[in-house]
Scaffold this motif. Structure first.
Motif, PDB file in Angstrom:
ATOM      1  N   TRP A  85      21.472 -12.034 -28.181  1.00 15.83           N
ATOM      2  CA  TRP A  85      22.521 -11.663 -27.231  1.00 15.83           C
ATOM      3  C   TRP A  85      23.673 -10.906 -27.893  1.00 15.83           C
ATOM      4  CZ3 TRP A  85      20.813 -11.962 -22.581  1.00 15.83           C
ATOM      5  CH2 TRP A  85      19.926 -12.981 -22.199  1.00 15.83           C
ATOM      6  N   ASN A  86      23.518 -10.508 -29.153  1.00 12.32           N
ATOM      7  CA  ASN A  86      24.637  -9.904 -29.877  1.00 12.32           C
ATOM      8  C   ASN A  86      25.139  -8.594 -29.273  1.00 12.32           C
ATOM      9  OD1 ASN A  86      24.675 -12.005 -31.656  1.00 12.32           O
ATOM     10  ND2 ASN A  86      23.864 -10.876 -33.402  1.00 12.32           N
ATOM     11  N   ASP A  87      24.329  -7.917 -28.480  1.00 10.14           N
ATOM     12  CA  ASP A  87      24.785  -6.679 -27.827  1.00 10.14           C
ATOM     13  C   ASP A  87      25.422  -6.946 -26.472  1.00 10.14           C
ATOM     14  OD1 ASP A  87      23.840  -4.576 -29.730  1.00 10.14           O
ATOM     15  OD2 ASP A  87      21.908  -5.500 -29.304  1.00 10.14           O
ATOM     16  N   VAL A  88      25.190  -8.125 -25.915  1.00 10.50           N
ATOM     17  CA  VAL A  88      25.695  -8.451 -24.585  1.00 10.50           C
ATOM     18  C   VAL A  88      26.998  -9.239 -24.647  1.00 10.50           C
ATOM     19  CG1 VAL A  88      25.168  -9.684 -22.431  1.00 10.50           C
ATOM     20  CG2 VAL A  88      23.368  -8.393 -23.603  1.00 10.50           C
ATOM     21  N   VAL A  89      27.065 -10.222 -25.539  1.00  9.09           N
ATOM     22  CA  VAL A  89      28.232 -11.113 -25.592  1.00  9.09           C
ATOM     23  C   VAL A  89      29.547 -10.358 -25.791  1.00  9.09           C
ATOM     24  CG1 VAL A  89      29.343 -12.909 -26.984  1.00  9.09           C
ATOM     25  CG2 VAL A  89      26.996 -13.216 -26.194  1.00  9.09           C
ATOM     26  N   PRO A  90      29.654  -9.418 -26.737  1.00 12.03           N
ATOM     27  CA  PRO A  90      30.946  -8.724 -26.884  1.00 12.03           C
ATOM     28  C   PRO A  90      31.368  -7.987 -25.627  1.00 12.03           C
ATOM     29  CG  PRO A  90      29.548  -8.320 -28.796  1.00 12.03           C
ATOM     30  CD  PRO A  90      28.688  -8.971 -27.752  1.00 12.03           C
ATOM     31  N   ARG A  91      30.418  -7.457 -24.885  1.00  6.76           N
ATOM     32  CA  ARG A  91      30.747  -6.757 -23.642  1.00  6.76           C
ATOM     33  C   ARG A  91      31.257  -7.735 -22.585  1.00  6.76           C
ATOM     34  NH1 ARG A  91      26.653  -3.556 -25.946  1.00  6.76           N
ATOM     35  NH2 ARG A  91      27.026  -1.301 -25.691  1.00  6.76           N
ATOM     36  N   LEU A  92      30.620  -8.890 -22.495  1.00  8.91           N
ATOM     37  CA  LEU A  92      31.098  -9.904 -21.556  1.00  8.91           C
ATOM     38  C   LEU A  92      32.488 -10.384 -21.937  1.00  8.91           C
ATOM     39  CD1 LEU A  92      27.837 -12.000 -21.107  1.00  8.91           C
ATOM     40  CD2 LEU A  92      28.961 -10.628 -19.344  1.00  8.91           C
ATOM     41  N   ARG A  93      32.727 -10.597 -23.233  1.00  9.21           N
ATOM     42  CA  ARG A  93      34.052 -11.014 -23.681  1.00  9.21           C
ATOM     43  C   ARG A  93      35.098  -9.953 -23.354  1.00  9.21           C
ATOM     44  NH1 ARG A  93      34.797 -14.910 -27.464  1.00  9.21           N
ATOM     45  NH2 ARG A  93      33.214 -16.524 -27.375  1.00  9.21           N
ATOM     46  N   GLY A 108      16.050  -4.516 -22.602  1.00 10.57           N
ATOM     47  CA  GLY A 108      16.984  -4.760 -21.511  1.00 10.57           C
ATOM     48  C   GLY A 108      18.270  -5.411 -21.950  1.00 10.57           C
ATOM     49  N   ILE A 109      18.243  -6.164 -23.056  1.00 12.52           N
ATOM     50  CA  ILE A 109      19.459  -6.841 -23.526  1.00 12.52           C
ATOM     51  C   ILE A 109      19.983  -6.241 -24.822  1.00 12.52           C
ATOM     52  CG2 ILE A 109      18.906  -8.984 -22.337  1.00 12.52           C
ATOM     53  CD1 ILE A 109      17.988 -10.147 -25.030  1.00 12.52           C
ATOM     54  N   THR A 110      19.397  -5.139 -25.260  1.00 17.87           N
ATOM     55  CA  THR A 110      19.855  -4.470 -26.478  1.00 17.87           C
ATOM     56  C   THR A 110      20.170  -3.008 -26.160  1.00 17.87           C
ATOM     57  OG1 THR A 110      17.524  -4.143 -27.097  1.00 17.87           O
ATOM     58  CG2 THR A 110      18.680  -6.029 -28.074  1.00 17.87           C
ATOM     59  N   ARG A 111      19.145  -2.218 -26.036  1.00 21.09           N
ATOM     60  CA  ARG A 111      19.343  -0.797 -25.724  1.00 21.09           C
ATOM     61  C   ARG A 111      20.079  -0.603 -24.396  1.00 21.09           C
ATOM     62  NH1 ARG A 111      14.405   3.170 -24.245  1.00 21.09           N
ATOM     63  NH2 ARG A 111      15.564   5.101 -23.914  1.00 21.09           N
ATOM     64  N   TYR A 112      19.777  -1.439 -23.423  1.00 18.29           N
ATOM     65  CA  TYR A 112      20.409  -1.348 -22.103  1.00 18.29           C
ATOM     66  C   TYR A 112      21.440  -2.452 -21.899  1.00 18.29           C
ATOM     67  CZ  TYR A 112      16.921   2.110 -20.650  1.00 18.29           C
ATOM     68  OH  TYR A 112      16.154   3.236 -20.540  1.00 18.29           O
ATOM     69  N   ALA A 152      12.438   0.364 -20.777  1.00 22.48           N
ATOM     70  CA  ALA A 152      12.901  -0.720 -21.639  1.00 22.48           C
ATOM     71  C   ALA A 152      11.733  -1.550 -22.151  1.00 22.48           C
ATOM     72  CB  ALA A 152      13.881  -1.610 -20.891  1.00 22.48           C
ATOM     73  N   SER A 153      11.789  -1.885 -23.431  1.00 25.73           N
ATOM     74  CA  SER A 153      10.838  -2.825 -24.020  1.00 25.73           C
ATOM     75  C   SER A 153      11.195  -4.244 -23.595  1.00 25.73           C
ATOM     76  CB  SER A 153      10.887  -2.723 -25.548  1.00 25.73           C
ATOM     77  OG  SER A 153      12.143  -3.209 -26.023  1.00 25.73           O
TER      78      SER A 153
END
Length: 275
Positions: free
Chosen positions: A59-67, A254-258, A249-250
């Motif tokens: 989730w390292n690409d998603v969490v900072p965006r949510l924060r 979906g949770i990295t590139r996108y 998406a691979s």
């Protein structure tokens, strides 16, 4: 589901993972509950549950965006030993957080959140990325009936008895099946973070699920080589989920590139359930 063939010896597998970690590709550590126990400005806390052959660093690409968008997050690490234990772990995290929550899942995590949210009023919505969405009694194996089975299951390395022990995806083939749309370095981070999935999980039936009474959203990974995109569409439709489709998406894409688009989907779920 077709039975996999062990193609890679476990010592070779573990040596490869050790080498990858030693060369600096291992991702940062994760915390079961990240940040304060309550969300701000009336926003729900977002609890993100990883899938098989992964840990919470996925989730390292998603969490900072949510924060950045003002959400507090929790990213529990699953043991991947049994469905029951993983569900218990997520329920414990939910119990530790005051206020409303949105549950988010990737891959096998979809089974976990579907079970963990059942009967709860503090979970406002479920958001899935390339994830299994079971009905009660379904298993990973039964959900795949009639759809294209992933060839990755022919490239597993078991840590004990075949089909009865934890297994890894062969590291030299991980990117090909799990993250083919990612640069080698980013796929390498995911590969190094692999946690073995205890294979009996594949045939474990789901307990009661939340989606019949809890609204859901689903990001379909149309280039997925782990879960047939047609199966993803069917599961999302059955659950009545609001869907977006990520054209190439691979499984991890979906949770990295996108990640930006997926974060926006989580935001839409949070807004729709709190307005």
């Amino acid at each position: 589901m077709r039975r996999p063939t062990v193609r890679l010896r476990v010592p070779t597998l573990l040596a490869t993972l050790t080498l990858v970690a030693a060369t600096g590709l291992a991702g940062p550590g994760s915390t079961a509950v990240a940040g304060p126990s309550t969300s701000s400005a009336g926003k729900p806390t977002v609890v993100l549950v990883h899938g098989a052959w992964a840990d919470s660093s996925s989730w390292n690409d998603v969490v900072p965006r949510l924060r950045h968008d003002g959400y507090r997050t929790a990213t529990p690490d699953l043991a991947l030993e049994s469905v029951a234990a993983d569900v218990t772990q997520v329920r414990a995290v939910l119990d530790s957080i005051t206020g409303k929550k949105i549950l988010v899942a990737h891959s096998y995590g979809g089974i976990v959140i579907s079970n963990a949210a059942a009967g709860r009023t503090d979970v406002l919505g479920l958001v899935f990325s390339a994830a299994f969405v079971p009905n009660e009694g379904d298993s990973i194996a039964s959900l795949g009936a009639g759809f294209v089975a992933s060839d990755a299951f022919h490239h597993l390395a078991f840590t004990g008895a075949a089909f009865a022990s934890p297994a890894y995806i062969a590291p030299n083939l991980f990117r090909q099946y799990f993250a083919q749309d990612l640069p080698p370095a980013r796929a390498g981070l995911l590969n190094a973070a692999q946690q073995p999935l205890n294979f009996p999980i594949v045939t474990t039936p789901s307990g009661p699920v939340a989606w019949p009474s809890t609204p859901s959203w689903y990001a379909i990974s149309a280039g997925d080589r782990m879960i047939d995109p047609a199966q993803q569409r069917w599961m999302a439709t059955r659950a009545g989920a609001r869907t977006v489709e990520l054209a190439d998406a691979s499984h991890a894409g979906g949770i990295t590139r996108y990640a930006a688009q997926f974060t926006a989907l989580v935001g839409r779920a949070a807004h729709a359930t709190t307005r």
